[in-house]
Scaffold this motif. Structure first.
Motif, PDB file in Angstrom:
ATOM      1  N   TRP A   1       0.843  -1.200   0.000  1.00  0.00           N
ATOM      2  CA  TRP A   1       0.000   0.000   0.000  1.00  0.00           C
ATOM      3  C   TRP A   1       0.877   1.248   0.000  1.00  0.00           C
ATOM      4  CZ3 TRP A   1      -5.230  -0.203  -0.498  1.00  0.00           C
ATOM      5  CH2 TRP A   1      -5.831  -1.441  -0.310  1.00  0.00           C
ATOM      6  N   LEU A   2       0.502   2.197  -0.839  1.00  0.00           N
ATOM      7  CA  LEU A   2       1.240   3.449  -0.925  1.00  0.00           C
ATOM      8  C   LEU A   2       0.985   4.310   0.307  1.00  0.00           C
ATOM      9  CD1 LEU A   2       2.938   5.512  -2.584  1.00  0.00           C
ATOM     10  CD2 LEU A   2       0.779   6.339  -3.556  1.00  0.00           C
ATOM     11  N   ARG A   3       2.058   4.818   0.895  1.00  0.00           N
ATOM     12  CA  ARG A   3       1.938   5.748   2.008  1.00  0.00           C
ATOM     13  C   ARG A   3       1.851   7.159   1.424  1.00  0.00           C
ATOM     14  NH1 ARG A   3       6.285   4.244   6.565  1.00  0.00           N
ATOM     15  NH2 ARG A   3       4.882   5.628   7.737  1.00  0.00           N
ATOM     16  N   ARG A   4       0.632   7.537   1.106  1.00  0.00           N
ATOM     17  CA  ARG A   4       0.385   8.773   0.364  1.00  0.00           C
ATOM     18  C   ARG A   4       0.911  10.003   1.099  1.00  0.00           C
ATOM     19  NH1 ARG A   4      -3.585  10.099  -3.679  1.00  0.00           N
ATOM     20  NH2 ARG A   4      -4.156   7.896  -3.589  1.00  0.00           N
ATOM     21  N   GLY A   5       0.698  10.067   2.396  1.00  0.00           N
ATOM     22  CA  GLY A   5       1.148  11.237   3.145  1.00  0.00           C
ATOM     23  C   GLY A   5       2.647  11.405   3.082  1.00  0.00           C
ATOM     24  N   ALA A   6       3.389  10.306   3.252  1.00  0.00           N
ATOM     25  CA  ALA A   6       4.850  10.373   3.199  1.00  0.00           C
ATOM     26  C   ALA A   6       5.313  10.766   1.803  1.00  0.00           C
ATOM     27  CB  ALA A   6       5.439   9.022   3.604  1.00  0.00           C
ATOM     28  N   ALA A   7       4.639  10.225   0.780  1.00  0.00           N
ATOM     29  CA  ALA A   7       5.015  10.547  -0.596  1.00  0.00           C
ATOM     30  C   ALA A   7       4.794  12.025  -0.897  1.00  0.00           C
ATOM     31  CB  ALA A   7       4.216   9.682  -1.571  1.00  0.00           C
ATOM     32  N   ARG A   8       3.693  12.567  -0.418  1.00  0.00           N
ATOM     33  CA  ARG A   8       3.414  13.980  -0.673  1.00  0.00           C
ATOM     34  C   ARG A   8       4.380  14.881   0.086  1.00  0.00           C
ATOM     35  NH1 ARG A   8      -1.486  15.275  -3.125  1.00  0.00           N
ATOM     36  NH2 ARG A   8      -1.481  17.296  -2.062  1.00  0.00           N
ATOM     37  N   ARG A   9       4.750  14.485   1.313  1.00  0.00           N
ATOM     38  CA  ARG A   9       5.721  15.294   2.067  1.00  0.00           C
ATOM     39  C   ARG A   9       7.081  15.286   1.371  1.00  0.00           C
ATOM     40  NH1 ARG A   9       2.928  12.942   6.400  1.00  0.00           N
ATOM     41  NH2 ARG A   9       4.451  11.237   6.572  1.00  0.00           N
ATOM     42  N   PHE A  10       7.465  14.119   0.868  1.00  0.00           N
ATOM     43  CA  PHE A  10       8.726  14.045   0.125  1.00  0.00           C
ATOM     44  C   PHE A  10       8.674  14.944  -1.103  1.00  0.00           C
ATOM     45  CE2 PHE A  10      11.005  12.171  -3.480  1.00  0.00           C
ATOM     46  CZ  PHE A  10      12.302  12.168  -3.001  1.00  0.00           C
ATOM     47  N   ALA A  11       7.564  14.868  -1.846  1.00  0.00           N
ATOM     48  CA  ALA A  11       7.425  15.671  -3.063  1.00  0.00           C
ATOM     49  C   ALA A  11       7.437  17.159  -2.740  1.00  0.00           C
ATOM     50  CB  ALA A  11       6.138  15.295  -3.792  1.00  0.00           C
ATOM     51  N   ALA A  12       6.803  17.543  -1.628  1.00  0.00           N
ATOM     52  CA  ALA A  12       6.784  18.962  -1.245  1.00  0.00           C
ATOM     53  C   ALA A  12       8.191  19.457  -0.945  1.00  0.00           C
ATOM     54  CB  ALA A  12       5.877  19.158  -0.036  1.00  0.00           C
ATOM     55  N   GLY A  13       8.988  18.610  -0.275  1.00  0.00           N
ATOM     56  CA  GLY A  13      10.368  18.997  -0.013  1.00  0.00           C
ATOM     57  C   GLY A  13      11.180  19.114  -1.282  1.00  0.00           C
ATOM     58  N   LEU A  14      10.946  18.210  -2.222  1.00  0.00           N
ATOM     59  CA  LEU A  14      11.648  18.257  -3.507  1.00  0.00           C
ATOM     60  C   LEU A  14      11.276  19.531  -4.274  1.00  0.00           C
ATOM     61  CD1 LEU A  14      12.112  15.268  -5.926  1.00  0.00           C
ATOM     62  CD2 LEU A  14      11.280  17.438  -6.796  1.00  0.00           C
ATOM     63  N   VAL A  15       9.982  19.856  -4.279  1.00  0.00           N
ATOM     64  CA  VAL A  15       9.514  21.058  -4.977  1.00  0.00           C
ATOM     65  C   VAL A  15      10.168  22.305  -4.398  1.00  0.00           C
ATOM     66  CG1 VAL A  15       7.500  22.545  -5.267  1.00  0.00           C
ATOM     67  CG2 VAL A  15       7.328  20.110  -5.794  1.00  0.00           C
ATOM     68  N   GLN A  16      10.275  22.352  -3.070  1.00  0.00           N
ATOM     69  CA  GLN A  16      10.876  23.529  -2.437  1.00  0.00           C
ATOM     70  C   GLN A  16      12.369  23.599  -2.715  1.00  0.00           C
ATOM     71  OE1 GLN A  16      10.275  23.717   1.787  1.00  0.00           O
ATOM     72  NE2 GLN A  16      11.062  25.811   1.952  1.00  0.00           N
ATOM     73  N   ARG A  17      13.061  22.459  -2.572  1.00  0.00           N
ATOM     74  CA  ARG A  17      14.519  22.454  -2.731  1.00  0.00           C
ATOM     75  C   ARG A  17      14.937  22.788  -4.150  1.00  0.00           C
ATOM     76  NH1 ARG A  17      18.472  17.142  -2.606  1.00  0.00           N
ATOM     77  NH2 ARG A  17      20.386  18.258  -3.130  1.00  0.00           N
ATOM     78  N   PHE A  18      14.190  22.268  -5.132  1.00  0.00           N
ATOM     79  CA  PHE A  18      14.593  22.438  -6.528  1.00  0.00           C
ATOM     80  C   PHE A  18      13.763  23.492  -7.254  1.00  0.00           C
ATOM     81  CE2 PHE A  18      16.145  18.273  -5.319  1.00  0.00           C
ATOM     82  CZ  PHE A  18      17.422  18.284  -5.835  1.00  0.00           C
TER      83      PHE A  18
END
Length: 532
Positions: free
Chosen positions: A375-392
């Motif tokens: 099962w996909l851990r959607r919350g963790a995936a979105r938090r990771f993506a948000a950090g990537l969006v901010q960093r890059f």
């Protein structure tokens, strides 16, 4: 030239796509015998403006005149009849037809049993001689070099009566020698009264070729100037809206060999009949260095990149990463800490219909941080993506926007961010073991190019081994510690960047050093090192 009436006038051109204003009251003029360079960041409105000019789009407001007469909107045939021709970056030629047949294709009625080829041949030969576009008229296009194919595209436009020629990134796939030949051809054309709109991201070429420049930013015309009165830095600042500093390569300690290829051959299949696509490739890339593979498109670079992502298998030879032989299984390359920046960011870099956050984690779904019991851990995936969006600094409307809606520059930032974030999976941590960057700045504007270059240099400084595959020699020479050239599936030795001259690189790209070794061409061209 300023006193002559314009052959082309765009007045108040405005075009909207929903809430997005792609062109905002853009007004331009082009005179006979003039080269006007059209510049702008990705998404600045250049493609939209040219599409309106050529009749592919209809402007919401504004008008276009050719020789003082109104150009009917939305009619490509009217644009052709008015003498407007366009040469696209990606050629539209039929490889199985001759030059003659390609040039006349679409100009004769389909109801005629025989095309009047003798008359066409005479006219094409005359145009070729007049404008310095030497090309074998009866040769099949498949037999031509890239530079010759471009001449065919220009001949196609001239054969249809073009007096205004739009060139979109015309040197993107040319060797330096072919580019110089093109510039000489363009100079001869403008001396005979033709007018040219020159679209390029290469500011050195713009300064070399154009008479005037026009710069778009955010859909608006922000500057026009005589080229002689501008500089590379001024053009970049107009395009971006602030000063642009290109990162510089500095000396770095080189670590152990991270990648080794020994006598690697990859064969084709199907129509290739087993013909080698890569032949006897030897290459090593060390931690902390950038090795660049230069070459004209179609000479095996894409196959090499696929090999180093586990997408194709060698017929013979050894492929070793960190002293471990690697199989042709993409998942194992990713798990081993290999980051890929694919050439086609739209087709293979992202899944366009998936959201930004889904694309950000798609290569890490097997990690416990992002999935549990299937099962996909959607919350963790979105938090990771948000950090990537901010960093890059990925801009595009939020985590749920489909990836296809991003601009080219922001899509590349997403791909880069995802690739460089694979470092946590490598044995060393922090950065990937190997970064395979294939055409990482293709089609990007100067600001985005500076950003991408900075990320690659930072990754190498942090210990990553970087293999850069690029057709942009400015990029190759500014980033690479060592350079090899690929031609017809063969690779020259990777020499220190300082040992290559621009002339030597061009000769090797054309095949002159494919069998004799790069050092020969580098030595013979040493006299022009300072000039290059």
């Amino acid at each position: 030239m300023d006193d002559t009436p314009p052959v082309l006038r765009l007045s108040g051109i405005t075009k909207r796509f929903g809430p997005v204003v792609a062109n905002d009251e853009v007004s331009l003029e082009l005179r006979a015998g003039e080269v006007l360079a059209l510049l702008g960041e990705n998404g600045a409105g250049k493609s939209t403006l040219v599409s309106i000019l050529f009749g592919h789009y209809v402007a919401d407001a504004g008008s276009i005149e050719v020789d003082g007469l109104p150009l009917p909107p939305g009619q490509p045939r009217a644009a052709l009849a008015a003498g407007i021709g366009m040469v696209h970056q990606h050629f539209a030629l039929a490889d199985n037809l001759t030059v003659l047949e390609n040039v006349v294709l679409g100009t004769e009625s389909a109801w005629r049993p025989f095309m009047r080829l003798d008359r066409a041949r005479t006219r094409i030969v005359a145009l070729s001689s007049r404008f310095g576009l030497a090309v074998p008229v009866d040769a099949r296009v498949a037999q031509l070099s890239v530079g010759e194919r471009q001449r065919v595209e220009i001949l196609k436009a001239l054969y249809r009566g073009a007096r205004i020629l739009i060139l979109d990134e015309p040197t993107a796939v040319l060797t330096p020698q072919e580019s110089e030949s093109l510039f000489e051809t363009l100079a001869g054309m403008v001396r005979q009264g033709l007018s040219i709109v020159f679209i390029s991201h290469k500011l050195g070429e713009v300064l070399r070729v154009s008479d005037r420049v026009a710069v778009l930013r955010g859909g608006r015309l922000v500057a026009t100037a005589r080229t002689a009165d501008t500089t590379r830095h001024q053009l970049a600042e107009w395009m971006v809206g602030s000063p642009v500093r290109m990162p510089a390569r500095t000396a770095r300690p080189r670590g152990a060999a991270m990648l080794r290829l020994s006598r690697v051959t990859v064969r084709g299949s199907g129509r290739d009949g087993g013909k080698p696509r890569l032949q006897d490739i030897d290459l090593d890339v060390h931690a902390g260095e950038i090795v660049a593979i230069a070459g004209v498109s179609g000479n095996g670079q894409a196959v090499l990149a696929d090999l180093l992502c586990g997408l194709v298998a060698p017929a013979q030879g050894d492929v070793v990463l960190a002293d471990q032989p690697m199989p042709a299984r993409a998942a194992e390359w990713v798990a081993a800490g290999v980051a890929r920046i694919p050439e086609d960011r739209h087709g293979t870099g992202v899944v366009g219909d998936l959201s930004l956050w889904e694309n950000a984690v798609m290569e890490r779904l097997d990690e416990p941080a992002f999935s549990r019991a299937g099962w996909l851990r959607r919350g963790a995936a979105r938090r990771f993506a948000a950090g990537l969006v901010q960093r890059f600094d990925v801009r595009g409307g939020g985590l749920d926007v489909p990836a296809r809606a991003l601009s080219g520059g922001n899509m590349q930032k997403l791909v880069l961010g995802r690739a460089l974030s694979l470092g946590a999976r490598s044995a060393e941590g922090g950065v990937p073991r190997l970064i395979v960057a294939s055409q990482p700045t293709w089609g990007l504007d100067v600001g985005a190019v500076a950003y991408v270059h900075g990320l690659l240099l930072e990754a190498a400084a942090a210990g990553a081994a970087v293999l850069l595959v690029s057709e942009d020699l400015d990029e190759v020479r500014s980033l690479a510690d060592r350079i090899a050239v690929m031609h017809a599936g063969r690779l020259t030795p990777a020499l220190p960047a300082e040992e290559w001259t621009l002339a030597a690189l061009g000769l090797a790209m054309a095949g002159a050093a494919a069998t004799t070794g790069a050092s020969t061409s580098a030595a013979t061209a040493g006299s022009d090192r300072d000039a290059a």
